[in-house]
Design an enzyme around this catalytic site. Structure first.
Site, PDB file in Angstrom:
ATOM      1  N   SER A 154       0.805  -1.225   0.000  1.00  0.00           N
ATOM      2  CA  SER A 154       0.000   0.000   0.000  1.00  0.00           C
ATOM      3  C   SER A 154       0.832   1.265   0.000  1.00  0.00           C
ATOM      4  O   SER A 154       0.325   2.334  -0.349  1.00  0.00           O
ATOM      5  CB  SER A 154      -0.906   0.026   1.240  1.00  0.00           C
ATOM      6  OG  SER A 154      -2.017  -0.802   1.077  1.00  0.00           O
ATOM      7  N   SER A 182      -4.357  -5.246  -6.482  1.00  0.00           N
ATOM      8  CA  SER A 182      -4.032  -4.044  -5.709  1.00  0.00           C
ATOM      9  C   SER A 182      -4.523  -4.213  -4.278  1.00  0.00           C
ATOM     10  O   SER A 182      -5.291  -5.125  -3.961  1.00  0.00           O
ATOM     11  CB  SER A 182      -4.703  -2.819  -6.336  1.00  0.00           C
ATOM     12  OG  SER A 182      -6.076  -2.743  -5.967  1.00  0.00           O
ATOM     13  N   ASP A 183      -4.091  -3.324  -3.410  1.00  0.00           N
ATOM     14  CA  ASP A 183      -4.678  -3.271  -2.077  1.00  0.00           C
ATOM     15  C   ASP A 183      -5.815  -2.256  -2.095  1.00  0.00           C
ATOM     16  O   ASP A 183      -6.069  -1.589  -3.102  1.00  0.00           O
ATOM     17  CB  ASP A 183      -3.605  -2.927  -1.033  1.00  0.00           C
ATOM     18  CG  ASP A 183      -3.971  -3.420   0.364  1.00  0.00           C
ATOM     19  OD1 ASP A 183      -5.155  -3.735   0.594  1.00  0.00           O
ATOM     20  OD2 ASP A 183      -3.080  -3.488   1.227  1.00  0.00           O
ATOM     21  N   TRP A 184      -6.467  -2.117  -0.975  1.00  0.00           N
ATOM     22  CA  TRP A 184      -7.719  -1.379  -0.814  1.00  0.00           C
ATOM     23  C   TRP A 184      -7.631   0.051  -1.360  1.00  0.00           C
ATOM     24  O   TRP A 184      -6.976   0.896  -0.780  1.00  0.00           O
ATOM     25  CB  TRP A 184      -8.079  -1.362   0.667  1.00  0.00           C
ATOM     26  CG  TRP A 184      -9.443  -0.893   1.002  1.00  0.00           C
ATOM     27  CD1 TRP A 184      -9.793   0.377   1.351  1.00  0.00           C
ATOM     28  CD2 TRP A 184     -10.637  -1.678   1.052  1.00  0.00           C
ATOM     29  NE1 TRP A 184     -11.126   0.434   1.622  1.00  0.00           N
ATOM     30  CE2 TRP A 184     -11.681  -0.811   1.450  1.00  0.00           C
ATOM     31  CE3 TRP A 184     -10.939  -3.012   0.801  1.00  0.00           C
ATOM     32  CZ2 TRP A 184     -12.996  -1.246   1.610  1.00  0.00           C
ATOM     33  CZ3 TRP A 184     -12.242  -3.448   0.960  1.00  0.00           C
ATOM     34  CH2 TRP A 184     -13.254  -2.579   1.352  1.00  0.00           C
TER      35      TRP A 184
END
Length: 745
Positions: A274, A305-307
Site C-alpha cells: 500500500s 491491488s490493495d484497498w
C-alpha cells in the site's frame, strides 16, 4: 449396493486424480480459448474487484447475517461484468449465510452473463477463518513463527483453507511475507518475524498448507496471496502506510527472499504494498511489479491491488494528476486486478483508456489470462458453488485441538527466577490486568471484525486467561480484580488482594488493533500498566507478567522485579487454555522469540546487525535476544562438527551437533544454526539464521541433529547490486559453539 458404492468411489478418485494432474498446457489452452471469446468490456470486468458492501443491504447491528441486494448484484455482475468480490461486509457471517451469498453471486455470474465466468471471491483469513462465525482462530503469524515448527504452520493453514473453502470462498489474502524489522509497525503481528530465512520457511509452509503440496487448489484448498509486495513492513517512522526508504541491496538481501521463496513454492496470487519505497508508490512501480516480480522471479499468477490504492496514486500520493492517470500507471506497472472497491470507476476508466490507445489491449489480455488461470486452477469452472459436504468438518474438535497445541508451542517463557513456574495446583492465585478476562485481546485484529474489538461477538464457551486459570485450580483458589485499558492506578484494594494470595498473575499488553488504527507514538507499554506492575511488586508477592501483545512493547522498567515473564503474543482463541497449561506445568514451554525484544523505545536492533553497530561506544542492547526462550528443563549442546574445513562452491557442507536434555522432564528444543561471512566486499551481518530444527527429548536423552547447507546460503548483493557468492572464511554457530571453514573457487 456395496459394489455400486465402490465403483462410484473409484470413479470419483479417478476423476479427481485426472483433475489434479491436469497439465499447465491444458489450463493455458482453456484460458486462451476463453480469452478469444471475450469482449473488451468482459475482459476489463474480470480486472475489477469490488467489496461485498456494494452489493449488500445494510446489515442489522450485531447480526451475523448479510443480505444481498439483487438489483445491486445485477449492476455489478451483469452490467459491469465484475470478476471478483471481497470482504465480509462489516463482520463475520455464519457458514450458512456465506454459502447462500456465494451461491447467489455465482448464480448471477453463471446464468446472467454471456460467457458464464464464475466470480473469484477473496477474503482476509489472517489467522484462521476469522470472517466466518465460530471459525478456528489460530495464533497470529508472529506467534506461529515462535513455534519454529513448519508442520504446525502448515497444519494451521490447511485447516484455515478447509474452513474458508467450506464458506464457499476459494481465495485467501494471506500470508504476510513482509520481514518485521520495525516493531512499531501495527502489522508486525501479521509477520513471521525479523529474519528473512525464518519468514521464507514459514511462508512456504503456510502456502503449501493453504494450496496443497502440488498447488492443486481444489476441494479443501484455496489460493494463497503473498503480501504485501514489497517492503511494506519497514516504514521509516513505524506507522502504517507511510514511506519506506530501502536501498536496493537491502531489498534483495532482506525483503525479497520470502517472496522469491513463495514464487518457487507455487503461490497463485500477490497483493501490492500500500505504501511507497524510495519515493515511488508501489502500485506505480514497473520495476518491482513487472521487471522483478514477473520477469526476474517468474511469477505467473495475478497481481491484485490493495484497498483503493490505485485511486490513491492521485488522491494521496499525488504521482498521478488525475484518477485516469492513476489507473493507467497502475495497470501499466503490472497490476492485474483493481480492488476499487466501492464503485465501478476502474471499469469505466480503463475501458476509456484502452479505446483511446493509452493502455494496449495486450496488457489487458495479459492481466485477464492471469486472472482466468487462477479461476481455472481453483476449480471454479468445475465447481463454482460451495461444497456443503465440508460443513461437517468446519470448526471440528480436531481443529480446536490442533489450535490449542499450536498456541502451546508458540508461548515463550522469557524469565523464570528461582523456578517459580510452573505453579503447583494448590497455589492461591490473584489475577488482574487489562488482558486477563477478554477473548478479543487473545486474538487481536482480523477477528470477527476488522479491528477485532467487539468482545460481545466472541464465543463465550472459549476461555479467557482468568477463566482458564479458574478451570485449572478452582474458584476458591482464584481471586480477580478487573482492570481496563487506560485505568489509573488502583493500588489500595489490588495490593490487599495480592497480599492475600501466594502469587500474582498480571496480564498486560495491548487492546486489539489492525492496520493504521494501530499506529502508536511510543513503543513503551502504557504508563498505567507500568504503574500497576510496580504497585503489585510492593505487595511482596511474586508477580508473573503475562504479555498479550502483537508487538514487543518496552517493559524495561518492570522486568527486573518480575518473578517470571511469559510472552503470549496474540495466541488465538485457545490462548487462555494454552497459557494456563503452561503456567501450571501441564505443558513445557518451547516457544522462541522470532524477533529481538527491544529494551528501549528507540533501542531496537535486529539480531543480524552489522559490526559497526557494536563497535567503540556502540553496543547491541536488548531485553531478550532473537531465538530466546526458556524451558522447564535444560538442554546441553556439544560436539559441533562440519565434515571438512575447505569447500568448493558446489559442495554441500554437512553440520552436526549433539543436544542433550539434562533436566528432569521432557521438553522440545529448537536448534538454531547461524552462519557468518567473516569478510566480504560489503559489510556482512555478524550472523544470520541458516537452518532450524525442532526436536523433543526425554530426560537424559540426547540426539545428534544434522543440517546440510551450501555456498548458496551465503549469497548476497555486492556493490554493483549483483547477487554473488564470495570465496573466503566463514563461521557456523549453534548455541555457544563455533566452527570455521573456507569456501574456495
Amino acid at each position: 449396493m456395496k459394489r455400486l458404492l465402490l465403483i462410484t468411489t473409484l470413479l470419483f478418485i479417478a476423476i479427481s486424480s485426472t483433475q489434479a494432474k491436469e497439465s499447465p498446457q491444458n489450463v493455458g489452452n482453456k484460458v486462451q480459448q476463453l480469452l478469444k471469446k471475450m469482449t473488451l468490456e468482459e475482459k476489463i470486468g474480470q480486472m475489477t474487484q469490488i467489496t461485498l458492501e456494494v452489493i449488500s443491504k445494510p446489515r442489522k447491528p450485531g447480526s451475523f447475517i448479510n443480505e444481498l441486494d439483487k438489483k445491486k448484484l445485477i449492476i455489478a455482475i451483469k452490467n459491469h461484468k465484475v470478476g471478483s468480490i471481497l470482504n465480509t461486509g462489516g463482520q463475520a457471517n455464519t457458514l450458512d449465510n456465506w454459502n447462500e451469498i456465494i451461491t447467489t453471486i455465482q448464480d448471477m455470474a453463471l446464468n446472467k452473463t454471456r460467457l458464464s465466468i464464475p466470480v473469484l471471491y477473496g477474503i482476509d483469513a489472517i489467522h484462521g477463518a476469522n470472517y466466518t462465525k465460530n471459525g478456528t482462530l489460530f495464533p497470529q503469524s508472529i506467534a506461529l513463527a515462535a513455534t519454529f515448527n513448519r508442520e504446525l504452520v502448515k497444519q494451521s493453514a490447511a485447516i484455515t483453507a478447509l474452513e474458508v473453502r467450506a464458506s464457499g470462498i476459494p481465495w485467501n489474502f494471506n500470508p504476510v511475507l513482509g520481514v518485521g524489522r520495525n516493531p512499531l509497525w501495527p502489522r508486525f503481528y501479521e509477520t513471521f518475524g525479523e529474519d528473512p530465512y525464518l519468514v521464507s520457511m514459514m511462508g512456504e509452509a503456510y502456502i503449501k498448507g493453504m494450496e496443497g503440496d502440488n498447488n492443486e487448489v481444489k476441494e479443501t484448498k484455496v489460493a494463497a496471496c503473498m503480501k504485501h509486495y514489497l517492503g511494506y513492513s519497514n516504514p521509516l517512522n513505524g506507522k502504517d502506510r507511510t514511506p519506506a526508504w530501502i536501498p536496493e541491496r537491502m531489498i534483495r538481501d532482506i525483503y525479497l527472499p520470502p517472496f522469491k521463496k513463495a514464487v518457487e513454492a507455487g503461490v497463485h496470487t500477490v497483493m501490492v504494498n500500500s505504501g511507497e519505497i524510495n519515493g515511488i508508490p508501489t502500485h506505480s512501480d514497473y520495476y518491482l511489479l513487472t521487471e522483478i516480480l514477473k520477469n526476474e522471479l517468474g511469477f505467473k499468477g495475478l497481481v491484485v491491488s490493495d484497498w483503493e490504492d490505485i485511486k490513491r496514486l492521485h488522491s494521496r500520493d499525488r504521482v498521478a494528476e488525475t484518477v485516469e492517470d492513476a489507473v493507467r500507471m497502475a495497470v501499466m506497472a503490472g497490476v492485474d486486478m483493481s480492488m476499487v472497491p466501492f464503485d465501478f470507476s476502474f471499469f469505466d476508466i480503463l475501458l476509456k483508456l484502452v479505446k483511446s490507445g493509452q493502455v494496449p489491449v495486450s496488457r489487458v489480455d495479459d492481466a485477464v489470462k492471469r486472472i482466468l488461470w487462477v479461476k481455472f486452477k481453483t476449480g471454479l469452472f468445475e465447481k463454482p458453488y460451495p461444497d456443503i459436504r465440508l460443513k461437517s468438518q468446519f470448526a471440528s474438535n480436531t481443529s480446536a485441538m490442533a489450535n490449542l497445541n499450536t498456541a502451546r508451542e508458540a508461548i515463550t517463557l522469557l524469565k523464570n527466577d528461582k523456578g517459580i513456574l510452573p505453579l503447583k495446583s494448590d497455589t492461591r492465585v490473584f489475577v488482574t490486568g487489562p488482558t486477563a478476562n477478554k477473548l478479543s485481546v487473545l486474538n487481536g485484529g482480523w477477528s470477527i471484525t476488522w479491528q477485532g474489538d467487539q468482545e460481545k461477538l466472541y464465543p463465550q464457551e472459549k476461555s479467557t486467561i482468568l477463566e482458564a486459570i479458574k478451570n485449572k485450580i478452582g474458584n476458591e483458589q482464584t481471586r480477580y480484580f478487573p482492570v481496563e485499558f487506560g485505568d489509573p492506578q488502583v493500588a489500595g484494594k489490588i495490593i490487599d488482594m495480592a497480599k492475600e494470595s501466594d502469587v500474582v498473575v498480571l496480564c498486560l499488553g495491548e487492546p486489539t488493533y489492525c492496520e493504521t488504527p494501530g499506529n502508536i507514538m511510543d513503543l513503551t507499554l502504557p504508563q498505567e500498566q507500568i504503574d500497576l506492575a510496580k504497585a503489585l511488586y510492593e505487595s511482596g508477592k511474586p508477580v508473573i507478567l503475562i504479555l498479550v501483545e502483537g508487538r514487543p512493547r518496552v517493559i524495561n522498567k518492570i522486568t527486573q522485579n518480575a518473578a517470571a515473564i511469559v510472552m503470549a503474543y496474540l495466541p488465538g482463541m485457545e490462548g487462555g487454555q494454552a497459557l494456563a497449561d503452561i503456567i501450571f506445568g501441564d505443558i513445557n514451554p518451547s516457544g522462541k522469540l522470532p524477533f529481538t525484544y527491544p529494551s528501549a523505545p528507540n533501542g531496537f536492533m535486529t539480531y543480524d546487525y552489522k559490526p559497526l553497530e557494536k563497535f567503540d561506544v556502540n553496543d547491541f542492547v536488548y531485553e531478550f535476544p532473537f531465538g530466546f526462550g526458556l524451558s522447564y528443563t535444560h538442554f546441553e549442546y556439544s560436539d559441533l562438527k562440519i565434515n571438512k574445513k575447505m569447500f568448493d562452491m558446489d559442495e554441500n557442507i554437512e553440520v552436526s551437533v549433539r543436544v542433550k536434555n539434562t533436566g528432569h522432564r521432557s521438553g522440545k528444543e529448537t536448534v538454531l544454526l547461524y552462519g557468518a561471512d567473516l569478510f566480504g566486499s560489503v559489510s556482512r551481518p555478524v550472523k544470520q539464521l541458516k537452518r532450524f530444527h525442532k526436536i523433543e527429548l526425554k530426560p537424559g536423552e540426547s540426539k545428534i541433529v544434522y543440517f546440510k547447507i551450501n555456498a548458496n546460503d551465503f549469497e548476497f548483493t555486492n556493490r554493483a547490486n549483483k547477487r554473488v557468492i564470495e570465496a573466503g572464511k566463514f563461521k557456523l554457530m549453534i548455541a555457544e559453539l563455533e566452527q570455521e571453514f573456507s569456501l574456495i573457487k
